[in-house]
Enzyme design. Structure first.
Site, PDB file in Angstrom:
ATOM      1  N   CYS A   1      31.986  74.683 -44.395  1.00  0.00           N
ATOM      2  CA  CYS A   1      30.852  74.956 -44.551  1.00  0.00           C
ATOM      3  C   CYS A   1      29.717  74.740 -43.681  1.00  0.00           C
ATOM      4  O   CYS A   1      29.492  73.233 -43.413  1.00  0.00           O
ATOM      5  CB  CYS A   1      31.104  74.814 -45.997  1.00  0.00           C
ATOM      6  SG  CYS A   1      28.937  74.185 -46.353  1.00  0.00           S
TER       7      CYS A   1
ATOM      8  N   ARG B   1      35.530  85.026 -46.950  1.00  0.00           N
ATOM      9  CA  ARG B   1      34.439  84.504 -46.832  1.00  0.00           C
ATOM     10  C   ARG B   1      33.812  82.920 -46.548  1.00  0.00           C
ATOM     11  O   ARG B   1      33.975  82.944 -45.460  1.00  0.00           O
ATOM     12  CB  ARG B   1      34.159  84.384 -48.961  1.00  0.00           C
ATOM     13  CG  ARG B   1      32.779  83.952 -49.272  1.00  0.00           C
ATOM     14  CD  ARG B   1      32.447  82.082 -49.234  1.00  0.00           C
ATOM     15  NE  ARG B   1      33.145  81.238 -49.875  1.00  0.00           N
ATOM     16  CZ  ARG B   1      33.655  80.022 -49.928  1.00  0.00           C
ATOM     17  NH1 ARG B   1      31.864  79.681 -49.070  1.00  0.00           N
ATOM     18  NH2 ARG B   1      33.791  79.211 -50.471  1.00  0.00           N
ATOM     19  N   ASP B   2      35.003  82.479 -47.082  1.00  0.00           N
ATOM     20  CA  ASP B   2      34.877  80.535 -46.405  1.00  0.00           C
ATOM     21  C   ASP B   2      35.733  80.864 -44.834  1.00  0.00           C
ATOM     22  O   ASP B   2      34.997  80.085 -43.900  1.00  0.00           O
ATOM     23  CB  ASP B   2      35.878  79.849 -47.226  1.00  0.00           C
ATOM     24  CG  ASP B   2      35.660  78.816 -47.226  1.00  0.00           C
ATOM     25  OD1 ASP B   2      36.083  78.068 -45.677  1.00  0.00           O
ATOM     26  OD2 ASP B   2      36.208  77.747 -48.156  1.00  0.00           O
TER      27      ASP B   2
ATOM     28  N   HIS C   1      40.395  71.885 -48.173  1.00  0.00           N
ATOM     29  CA  HIS C   1      40.524  71.735 -46.858  1.00  0.00           C
ATOM     30  C   HIS C   1      41.126  71.000 -46.386  1.00  0.00           C
ATOM     31  O   HIS C   1      41.696  70.042 -46.331  1.00  0.00           O
ATOM     32  CB  HIS C   1      39.176  71.701 -46.166  1.00  0.00           C
ATOM     33  CG  HIS C   1      37.566  72.663 -46.004  1.00  0.00           C
ATOM     34  ND1 HIS C   1      37.593  73.696 -45.297  1.00  0.00           N
ATOM     35  CD2 HIS C   1      37.475  73.009 -48.121  1.00  0.00           C
ATOM     36  CE1 HIS C   1      36.637  74.408 -45.439  1.00  0.00           C
ATOM     37  NE2 HIS C   1      37.564  74.030 -47.176  1.00  0.00           N
TER      38      HIS C   1
ATOM     39  N   HIS D   1      41.158  73.825 -53.751  1.00  0.00           N
ATOM     40  CA  HIS D   1      40.505  74.629 -52.714  1.00  0.00           C
ATOM     41  C   HIS D   1      39.917  73.117 -51.612  1.00  0.00           C
ATOM     42  O   HIS D   1      39.273  72.593 -51.735  1.00  0.00           O
ATOM     43  CB  HIS D   1      39.269  75.445 -53.247  1.00  0.00           C
ATOM     44  CG  HIS D   1      38.321  75.530 -51.888  1.00  0.00           C
ATOM     45  ND1 HIS D   1      37.726  77.445 -51.266  1.00  0.00           N
ATOM     46  CD2 HIS D   1      37.484  75.179 -50.662  1.00  0.00           C
ATOM     47  CE1 HIS D   1      37.054  76.951 -50.829  1.00  0.00           C
ATOM     48  NE2 HIS D   1      36.956  75.951 -50.097  1.00  0.00           N
TER      49      HIS D   1
ATOM     50  N   ASN E   1      40.313  75.970 -44.071  1.00  0.00           N
ATOM     51  CA  ASN E   1      40.814  75.465 -45.489  1.00  0.00           C
ATOM     52  C   ASN E   1      42.810  75.779 -44.809  1.00  0.00           C
ATOM     53  O   ASN E   1      42.697  74.954 -44.041  1.00  0.00           O
ATOM     54  CB  ASN E   1      41.407  76.800 -45.561  1.00  0.00           C
ATOM     55  CG  ASN E   1      39.977  76.964 -46.650  1.00  0.00           C
ATOM     56  OD1 ASN E   1      39.504  76.769 -47.913  1.00  0.00           O
ATOM     57  ND2 ASN E   1      39.029  77.150 -45.408  1.00  0.00           N
TER      58      ASN E   1
HETATM   59  N1  COA Z   1      20.209  86.792 -51.500  1.00  0.00           N
HETATM   60  C1  COA Z   1      20.245  86.995 -50.399  1.00  0.00           C
HETATM   61  N2  COA Z   1      18.509  86.375 -50.223  1.00  0.00           N
HETATM   62  C2  COA Z   1      18.659  86.044 -50.534  1.00  0.00           C
HETATM   63  C3  COA Z   1      19.959  84.881 -51.864  1.00  0.00           C
HETATM   64  C4  COA Z   1      20.509  85.432 -51.796  1.00  0.00           C
HETATM   65  N3  COA Z   1      21.676  85.371 -53.091  1.00  0.00           N
HETATM   66  N4  COA Z   1      18.404  83.917 -52.338  1.00  0.00           N
HETATM   67  C5  COA Z   1      17.444  84.023 -52.210  1.00  0.00           C
HETATM   68  N5  COA Z   1      17.049  84.642 -51.200  1.00  0.00           N
HETATM   69  C6  COA Z   1      16.387  85.026 -50.943  1.00  0.00           C
HETATM   70  C7  COA Z   1      15.007  85.202 -51.109  1.00  0.00           C
HETATM   71  O1  COA Z   1      14.722  86.420 -51.643  1.00  0.00           O
HETATM   72  C8  COA Z   1      14.057  84.980 -49.538  1.00  0.00           C
HETATM   73  O2  COA Z   1      13.476  85.527 -49.224  1.00  0.00           O
HETATM   74  P1  COA Z   1      12.348  86.042 -47.979  1.00  0.00           P
HETATM   75  O3  COA Z   1      12.183  84.242 -46.952  1.00  0.00           O
HETATM   76  O4  COA Z   1      12.712  87.283 -47.399  1.00  0.00           O
HETATM   77  O5  COA Z   1      11.058  86.244 -49.456  1.00  0.00           O
HETATM   78  C9  COA Z   1      14.828  82.971 -49.669  1.00  0.00           C
HETATM   79  O6  COA Z   1      15.560  83.797 -49.645  1.00  0.00           O
HETATM   80  C10 COA Z   1      13.960  81.883 -49.756  1.00  0.00           C
HETATM   81  O7  COA Z   1      14.406  82.009 -51.529  1.00  0.00           O
HETATM   82  P2  COA Z   1      15.070  80.864 -52.138  1.00  0.00           P
HETATM   83  O8  COA Z   1      14.959  81.642 -53.428  1.00  0.00           O
HETATM   84  O9  COA Z   1      13.273  79.952 -51.585  1.00  0.00           O
HETATM   85  O10 COA Z   1      15.704  79.966 -52.010  1.00  0.00           O
HETATM   86  P3  COA Z   1      16.001  79.030 -50.714  1.00  0.00           P
HETATM   87  O11 COA Z   1      15.145  79.168 -49.564  1.00  0.00           O
HETATM   88  O12 COA Z   1      15.463  77.470 -51.769  1.00  0.00           O
HETATM   89  O13 COA Z   1      17.249  79.020 -50.089  1.00  0.00           O
HETATM   90  C11 COA Z   1      19.669  79.709 -50.906  1.00  0.00           C
HETATM   91  C12 COA Z   1      18.281  78.935 -51.417  1.00  0.00           C
HETATM   92  C13 COA Z   1      20.898  79.564 -52.121  1.00  0.00           C
HETATM   93  C14 COA Z   1      19.462  81.467 -51.269  1.00  0.00           C
HETATM   94  C15 COA Z   1      19.817  79.473 -49.835  1.00  0.00           C
HETATM   95  O14 COA Z   1      20.562  78.292 -49.866  1.00  0.00           O
HETATM   96  C16 COA Z   1      21.695  80.195 -49.796  1.00  0.00           C
HETATM   97  O15 COA Z   1      21.505  80.808 -49.147  1.00  0.00           O
HETATM   98  N6  COA Z   1      22.283  79.053 -49.301  1.00  0.00           N
HETATM   99  C17 COA Z   1      23.379  79.350 -49.408  1.00  0.00           C
HETATM  100  C18 COA Z   1      24.518  78.576 -48.188  1.00  0.00           C
HETATM  101  C19 COA Z   1      26.217  78.612 -47.685  1.00  0.00           C
HETATM  102  O16 COA Z   1      26.714  79.855 -48.254  1.00  0.00           O
HETATM  103  N7  COA Z   1      27.187  77.899 -48.213  1.00  0.00           N
HETATM  104  C20 COA Z   1      28.754  78.420 -48.217  1.00  0.00           C
HETATM  105  C21 COA Z   1      28.819  78.646 -49.555  1.00  0.00           C
HETATM  106  S1  COA Z   1      29.570  76.736 -50.184  1.00  0.00           S
HETATM  107 ZN    ZN Z   2      35.878  75.798 -48.257  1.00  0.00          ZN
END
Ligand code: COA
Ligand code: ZN
Length: 318
Positions: free
Chosen positions: A253, A29-30, A222, A220, A262
């Site tokens: 990230c 994942r990370d 880094h 965790h 990490n």
């Molecule tokens: N899995 C898959 N798709 C997701 C989702 C999830 N957990 N959560 C939201 N989405 C999709 C929605 O369905 C929507 O899709 P569409 O544009 O096709 O309609 C789109 O993402 C936007 O949804 P919204 O709720 O408005 O989310 P957002 O744009 O505010 O983004 C997150 C929020 C959390 C979904 C996004 O910032 C994210 O995935 N961040 C993860 C970052 C990450 O992994 N960082 C490293 C690890 S710490």
């Molecule tokens: Zn990390």
């Protein structure tokens, strides 16, 4: 023998032995999320298989996040399918940022999730586009909808933030307090940018311990500035036995500019095993797995052992 008995191992350093340390492998994942080019699913699976063969029993195998935010994790469903059908002996953990992520994970049989919230409000916004209140509201919804999921609160930027610098221990404690009131029993402190120093680590851990004595705390760390093992050793001395590490030292990230990898699983395992702690990992196989990562994914790994002689013939365990 009392397995939690503290003994003096050296000047001033009191370590509990022979408690086994629990190392969660988070490279899938990370580690992978920070690689720009899409890693073919078959390659991811081959690495996961090697990690399990090397002894990994708890692995964060993927994240259920928006594929727009992290395209590398778009194959999460296939990865989960593979692990569930081929490796019933392991506990797969999936990182989720919101209720939708937990719903997707639960649908595929996942019962352990890391729910990520950043202590820094600015990083929470950059990473998952939420305020703390919004993140806590989704956490409450997950706990209510899925009582059969074990949720660990993953506190990103616990020791510093690339946008605001120092992060507030008081804010961290209030996030933990809210989660504990929802029934959460475990947290993982993430030094996403690898800036923590050992004294800071001690202070943060003691503040959390004082407020929440029963909480299961994981670390965790880094290794951006090379202090990850030192910080983990401080944790160990304070009774922390759960650590997240990434084979080869991959990791980072995409929403934390400047963060490096990490601490490498093999480097952590090497330190713990040389100190006489059981980890359940086979060091030689971990190094082989890291070399597979080097060949197929990232030639420039930052881990120490993958780049040096392992001196296995020296056994310094007293
Ligand atoms: N899995 C898959 N798709 C997701 C989702 C999830 N957990 N959560 C939201 N989405 C999709 C929605 O369905 C929507 O899709 P569409 O544009 O096709 O309609 C789109 O993402 C936007 O949804 P919204 O709720 O408005 O989310 P957002 O744009 O505010 O983004 C997150 C929020 C959390 C979904 C996004 O910032 C994210 O995935 N961040 C993860 C970052 C990450 O992994 N960082 C490293 C690890 S710490
Ligand atoms: Zn990390």
């Amino acid at each position: 023998m009392n397995h939690h008995q503290a003994i003096t191992d050296g000047p001033g350093l009191r370590l509990a032995r022979p408690t086994p340390v629990r190392i969660t492998e988070i490279c899938p994942r990370d580690g992978f999320q920070n690689i720009k080019a899409f890693i073919p699913t078959a390659v991811k699976i081959a690495i996961i298989d090697r990690l399990i063969a090397a002894g990994a029993r708890t692995l964060e195998i993927t994240s259920m996040v928006s594929p727009k935010a992290i395209p590398q994790m778009a194959d999460a469903a296939d990865i989960i399918d593979h692990v569930s059908s081929h490796h019933p002996q392991v506990t797969p953990v999936v990182l989720v940022p919101n209720l939708k992520g937990a719903q997707r994970a639960h649908r595929q049989g996942i019962r352990h999730v890391s729910y990520v919230v950043s202590v820094s409000p600015a990083h929470n916004r950059a990473n998952i586009n939420r305020t703390h209140d919004e993140s806590l509201a989704d956490l409450a919804a997950i706990v209510a909808e899925f009582p059969d999921i074990q949720v660990v609160l993953t506190l990103a930027t616990a020791f510093g933030c690339p946008f605001i610098g120092a992060t507030s221990t008081a804010v961290m404690l209030s996030l933990i307090d809210a989660a504990v009131k929802m029934g959460i029993r475990g947290i993982t402190l993430c030094d996403a940018i690898g800036v923590a120093n050992p004294l800071q680590t001690e202070r943060v851990l003691q503040a959390i311990r004082a407020a929440f004595p029963a909480l299961d705390i994981g670390m965790h760390m880094h290794n951006t500035h090379g202090m990850a093992l030192a910080n983990m050793l401080v944790g160990l001395a304070l009774g922390i036995t759960r650590f997240e590490t990434a084979n080869g030292g991959l990791g980072g990230c995409p929403f934390a500019p400047g963060a490096a990898g990490n601490i490498a699983t093999e480097d952590a395992v090497n330190m713990f095993q040389r100190m006489g702690y059981q980890t359940g990992y086979d060091l030689g196989r971990l190094i082989e797995s890291a070399k597979t990562i080097q060949r197929h994914i990232e030639p420039n790994l930052t881990g120490s052992l993958v780049r040096s002689r392992d001196y296995r013939e020296f056994d310094f365990i007293g």
